[in-house]
Design a protein around this motif. Sequence first.
Motif, mmCIF file in Angstrom:
data_model
loop_
_atom_site.group_PDB
_atom_site.id
_atom_site.type_symbol
_atom_site.label_atom_id
_atom_site.label_comp_id
_atom_site.label_asym_id
_atom_site.label_seq_id
_atom_site.Cartn_x
_atom_site.Cartn_y
_atom_site.Cartn_z
ATOM 1 N N ILE A 142 12.532 25.826 -29.367
ATOM 2 C CA ILE A 142 13.927 25.456 -29.631
ATOM 3 C C ILE A 142 13.946 24.193 -29.943
ATOM 4 C CG2 ILE A 142 14.245 24.862 -27.192
ATOM 5 C CD1 ILE A 142 17.184 25.679 -27.699
ATOM 6 N N ALA A 143 14.600 23.960 -31.317
ATOM 7 C CA ALA A 143 14.543 22.411 -31.827
ATOM 8 C C ALA A 143 16.196 21.934 -31.764
ATOM 9 C CB ALA A 143 14.038 22.410 -32.887
ATOM 10 N N PRO A 144 16.824 20.928 -31.432
ATOM 11 C CA PRO A 144 18.142 20.482 -31.773
ATOM 12 C C PRO A 144 17.903 19.741 -33.050
ATOM 13 C CG PRO A 144 16.863 18.910 -30.315
ATOM 14 C CD PRO A 144 15.975 19.884 -30.589
ATOM 15 N N VAL A 145 19.235 19.398 -33.428
ATOM 16 C CA VAL A 145 19.352 18.249 -34.631
ATOM 17 C C VAL A 145 19.054 17.001 -34.250
ATOM 18 C CG1 VAL A 145 20.780 17.379 -36.480
ATOM 19 C CG2 VAL A 145 21.039 19.826 -35.892
ATOM 20 N N PHE A 146 18.302 16.262 -35.035
ATOM 21 C CA PHE A 146 17.816 15.131 -34.387
ATOM 22 C C PHE A 146 19.208 14.166 -34.129
ATOM 23 C CE2 PHE A 146 18.384 14.439 -39.041
ATOM 24 C CZ PHE A 146 18.814 13.232 -39.218
ATOM 25 N N GLU A 147 18.816 13.098 -33.208
ATOM 26 C CA GLU A 147 19.928 12.044 -32.764
ATOM 27 C C GLU A 147 19.320 10.669 -32.550
ATOM 28 O OE1 GLU A 147 23.209 14.336 -30.102
ATOM 29 O OE2 GLU A 147 21.081 14.622 -29.442
ATOM 30 N N ARG A 148 20.058 9.626 -32.234
ATOM 31 C CA ARG A 148 19.608 8.434 -31.958
ATOM 32 C C ARG A 148 18.563 8.607 -30.756
ATOM 33 N NH1 ARG A 148 24.021 3.692 -32.067
ATOM 34 N NH2 ARG A 148 24.612 4.071 -34.264
ATOM 35 N N GLY B 108 27.205 19.099 -25.787
ATOM 36 C CA GLY B 108 27.108 18.373 -27.269
ATOM 37 C C GLY B 108 25.737 18.129 -27.650
ATOM 38 N N ILE B 109 24.921 19.069 -27.262
ATOM 39 C CA ILE B 109 23.536 19.221 -27.660
ATOM 40 C C ILE B 109 23.469 20.024 -28.746
ATOM 41 C CG2 ILE B 109 20.971 19.471 -27.136
ATOM 42 C CD1 ILE B 109 21.754 18.808 -24.219
ATOM 43 N N PRO B 110 23.056 19.554 -29.930
ATOM 44 C CA PRO B 110 23.027 20.309 -30.978
ATOM 45 C C PRO B 110 21.761 21.295 -31.486
ATOM 46 C CG PRO B 110 22.628 18.129 -31.714
ATOM 47 C CD PRO B 110 22.870 18.100 -30.380
#
Length: 722
Positions: A299-305, A282-284
């Motif tokens: 590598i960069a994921p979409v930001f989250e809380r 579940g890591i975007p």
Amino acid sequence: MSSENRRRAIEAVTKYVAPSEDYSEPLGDLFGRNVFSKSVMKARLPKTVYKSLLNTIEHGAILDTTVADIVASAMKDWAIENGASHYAHVFYPLTGLTAEKHDSFLEPDGSGASFAEFAGKTLVQGEPDASSFPNGGLRGTFEARGYTGWDVTSPAYILENPNGNTLCIPTVFISWTGEALDKKTPILRSQQALNIQAQRVLKLFGHTDIDTVVSYAGAEQEYFLVDRNFFFARPDLMSTGRTLFGARSPKGQEFDDHYFGAIPERVLAFMIDVDRELFKQGIPAKTRHNEVAPGQFEIAPVFERANLAHDHQQLMMTTLRRVAEKYGMECLLHEKPFAGINGSGKHVNFSIGNSTQGNLLDPGHTPHENAQFLVFCAAVIRSVHKYGGILRAVVASSRNDHRLGANEAPPAIISIFLGEQLMDVFDQIAKGGATASKEKGTITIGADSLPVLPADPGDRNRTSPFAFTGNRFEFRAPGSSQSISGPMVAINSIMAESLDFIATELEAAVAAGTDFNVAVQRVLESIITTHGNVVFNGDGYSDDWQVEAASRGLLNLRTTVDALPQLDTPEAKDLFEKYGVLSNRELASRMEVYLEQYVLSIQVEAKQTLEMAKTLILPAAYRYQAELAVGAAALKKLGTEYDSSLLDSVSSAIGELSTGITALAAALDHHGGDSTYDEAKYGCDSLIPAMDAVRSAADALEHLVADDLWPLPTYQEMLFIL
Ligand code: ADP
Ligand code: MG
């Protein structure tokens, strides 16, 4: 030695066959497959239990512990159906790493059989043998108990392994007195503090429906990949994560031909695999590309809380390392694996917002939104100016010193880049020009004089440690191996304090009958006048900036030893204590742990330097010297003219290396001081220069000694054979 490794590494690349993986399932279908997600909970939990949990997850409501048994049972069934035999409380000790304690679901039932058991109390609390985690004096060994506690806001997930899966439960880690021993607890506390103060400001702007305000984080992770044939031939990489020796290769990164270039086949296969693994958790993961230096990627994921982003970032680092191995590579997360080559950072992008008002750092399109945005933006400016020392301290490590202290991206001076347009707006405010007095009734801060702020601020400034990038700020100082907890805890806390300040000013002004618009203008004006010094839109790498920053009174803390004491100032103690993020004791323990880690890393590096210099480099140099000497003697005997310059150079470099070795050994023998701080200072002032001297002699030898005798893989080999 190196030629054999070189041969094997080249073989690994040229004969590369992708490990056979079943990639038939589309990436999109994989997302969150291993997560005990909201949808899984919704499907498996009684409605009331689900609702109660959701209320805690989304709105920070206090956890109803009576539901724990029901959740635990559903979680266990789900996990066992998904191949899990064990569960683990995952926690985040102050080392910055991730720790897990695995336990089996199975319990003997006394009759020789066993049954699967997972009670609510086991879900909620664990007691790992925690005595060996750093605690900075918070726990004596006689009171070594540490507890893990379920963090409902971060979903449980399954970690796959060919030999059996594990249910992982993200937890906080605290002492028996309830003091934080980890990186997660203060994130949760600081999020609460931020929410309270942000709500006050939003109320003043007339909002009535206000959801919990949170901070969001998106961390760009940079890393290097090297062939494992080289990795295992480099004791320094193995023990310290960076090369303690290595002459510059003829070709470095000067051509800029790596950045965004085509990704090598083996690396791409690795990246695809990483993405799939992260998606399952579940890591975007979103972007992937080459970085500036050869062998460097991002590598960069979409930001989250922030809290979730933190846990996911930790999992991402673990995943990168694990998957790299599968492809015969080692993923180096160190901030500076190679001297003279760009280091790796972890840019932490952050914003603040909620579901009702959206992103509060988004300028929006109307003056009304602008005013609110400007207040939040001013809070950032004030925070970064007032607490620049704290921001510097939370990114301090022996590893990151190679970036920040070396005036490499970004410098150790904490300043803010706003971009021309936003700067102009604040300039107007400072001059009192963007007045709020024109129209009554509506909020018209600068309605006439302010342009509608564009979402894209145009210019990018890559040299600033703290840059506004359109609808968020990007904190660029964090290092690639660091947890994002420190930065996010600091940002949440300093923002809470500034929003508190602003809310208090505005509330008082409004109570005294001042028009709200006028009050806002005054607060903004006073902030930009008092704290505008921290705004710098120029080249952060230039020498001029060092001078100018000093004249502006901005701190320039080059080393960890200079920076960490910023956690020991009255301002820092008050800040964290006042907002319930860290007590003075907890804060002091952190500083102690971080100093200790600094001391240990420098000592390991120094010992490793000594060992390699003595047992690898010096012997190679002597061998070559002997070879040259034998040749020289033979030529002399024949009466042939002999040019002794190479032998002389080698001999003199050997002399320097020997001197360096003796000095380093003596420095290591010396006791650094009684306090951890004194030891750290000794490491910084004495051990590092002694190591540098050894290195420089050894690197000079690398340019002289015959290649077939050189015992270590070279920079050229490690960086370009992938
Ligand atoms: P860059 O151009 O700076 O290299 P990237 O696309 O690599 O940008 O990374 C940008 C990061 O910022 C991503 O992790 C992204 O999710 C994050 N980000 C974007 N918008 C926001 C926001 N509003 N709040 C926090 N993080 C954000
Ligand atoms: Mg990027």
